[in-house]
Write a protein that holds these residues in place. Structure first.
Motif, PDB file in Angstrom:
ATOM      1  N   VAL A  20       0.793  -1.332   0.043  1.00  0.00           N
ATOM      2  CA  VAL A  20      -0.072  -0.019   0.033  1.00  0.00           C
ATOM      3  C   VAL A  20       0.742   1.359  -0.116  1.00  0.00           C
ATOM      4  O   VAL A  20       0.498   2.118  -0.979  1.00  0.00           O
ATOM      5  N   ALA A  21       1.894   1.128   0.724  1.00  0.00           N
ATOM      6  CA  ALA A  21       2.731   2.336   0.953  1.00  0.00           C
ATOM      7  C   ALA A  21       3.440   2.806  -0.430  1.00  0.00           C
ATOM      8  O   ALA A  21       3.753   3.959  -1.011  1.00  0.00           O
ATOM      9  N   SER A  22       3.686   1.501  -1.242  1.00  0.00           N
ATOM     10  CA  SER A  22       4.449   1.949  -2.508  1.00  0.00           C
ATOM     11  C   SER A  22       3.504   2.318  -3.641  1.00  0.00           C
ATOM     12  O   SER A  22       3.869   3.304  -4.229  1.00  0.00           O
ATOM     13  N   LEU A  23       2.355   2.062  -3.441  1.00  0.00           N
ATOM     14  CA  LEU A  23       1.217   2.578  -4.298  1.00  0.00           C
ATOM     15  C   LEU A  23       0.900   4.119  -3.919  1.00  0.00           C
ATOM     16  O   LEU A  23       0.784   4.804  -4.924  1.00  0.00           O
ATOM     17  N   LEU A  24       1.067   4.369  -2.724  1.00  0.00           N
ATOM     18  CA  LEU A  24       0.729   5.866  -2.235  1.00  0.00           C
ATOM     19  C   LEU A  24       1.813   6.702  -2.683  1.00  0.00           C
ATOM     20  O   LEU A  24       1.660   7.773  -3.254  1.00  0.00           O
ATOM     21  N   GLU A  25       3.046   6.148  -2.265  1.00  0.00           N
ATOM     22  CA  GLU A  25       4.282   6.868  -2.831  1.00  0.00           C
ATOM     23  C   GLU A  25       4.342   7.143  -4.408  1.00  0.00           C
ATOM     24  O   GLU A  25       4.743   8.208  -4.759  1.00  0.00           O
ATOM     25  N   ALA A  26       3.888   6.028  -4.839  1.00  0.00           N
ATOM     26  CA  ALA A  26       3.993   6.191  -6.671  1.00  0.00           C
ATOM     27  C   ALA A  26       3.122   7.397  -6.999  1.00  0.00           C
ATOM     28  O   ALA A  26       3.322   7.878  -8.034  1.00  0.00           O
TER      29      ALA A  26
END
Length: 233
Positions: A20-26
């Protein structure tokens, strides 16, 4: 800039939010995936009070607005300390949105059906442990086998006091809050979740197990961003 602070549930760590963090940061949203103090996890006080203090410290160290997201047990932390000055919104993902005087145990054990309740976990000294097969069935039954195996291998003991600690505040009364009900959840039943979701007056449902961060991170990320966009300028 708004920072998304992601807090894990019992036995887990910040790793549970990696997808989830990777998606949000992207998508341009800064994230902090918190790892709470605990045995074989992170240094510090492993009790509920210690977790509250740790999360308060994380929030204090962030400049600007925060959207606070909690999974499972950490909903109790959001409930207790989520009214911090920079928190603009909270999202409970199958998380314990409690009334003052309630605990994770008092709510989850009040209704039959949980596969991660008091009869499904063991106390070893001051800590609670959950056996791999129990965790796999209760938390990850809709996850890819390799993802479930990865998660089970990373689970750590949780201080016994966390489950029975009683909250004294209800931050969701003053902080805009959204509840994500996981309709296939075997750890916290959908019925119990819907009872807590009604408290927030804002909720949505995912056809997911107790761990949608692993099984459907895209949907979780979209839900977080949508609610944040409605409440953070």
């Amino acid at each position: 800039m708004t920072t998304f602070v992601l807090v894990h549930g019992m036995w887990h760590g910040g790793w549970a939010w990696e997808r989830v963090a990777s998606l949000l940061e992207a998508d341009g949203h800064p994230c902090v995936a918190v790892t709470l103090p605990g045995k074989d996890r992170a240094p510090g006080d492993p009790t509920f009070r210690g977790h509250c203090d740790h999360l308060t410290g994380v929030l204090t160290g962030i400049d600007g607005d925060v959207v606070l997201v909690g999974h499972s047990y950490s909903g109790a932390l959001l409930t207790e300390v989520g009214a911090a000055p920079n928190v603009r919104a909270m999202v409970y993902v199958s998380a314990f949105c409690l009334e003052p005087g309630e605990s994770v145990a008092s709510v989850n054990d009040a209704e039959a059906g949980s596969e991660a309740g008091k009869d499904d976990i063991r106390q070893v000294g001051d800590y609670l442990v959950i056996d791999p097969d129990t965790a796999r069935n209760a938390f990850y039954h809709d996850c890819a086998p390799e993802d479930a195996a990865y998660a089970v291998e990373r689970l750590t003991p949780e201080h016994a006091g966390t489950r029975v600690a009683v909250v004294s505040r209800a931050a969701w009364r003053t902080v805009p809050s959204h509840f994500v009900v996981c309709t296939l959840d075997r750890a916290c039943t959908p019925e119990v979740q819907r009872m807590m979701a009604a408290r927030t007056h804002s909720w949505s449902e995912l056809e997911a197990s107790h761990s949608p961060m692993l099984s459907m991170p895209d949907a979780v990320a979209r839900t977080i961003v949508k609610f944040a966009g409605e409440h953070v300028a």
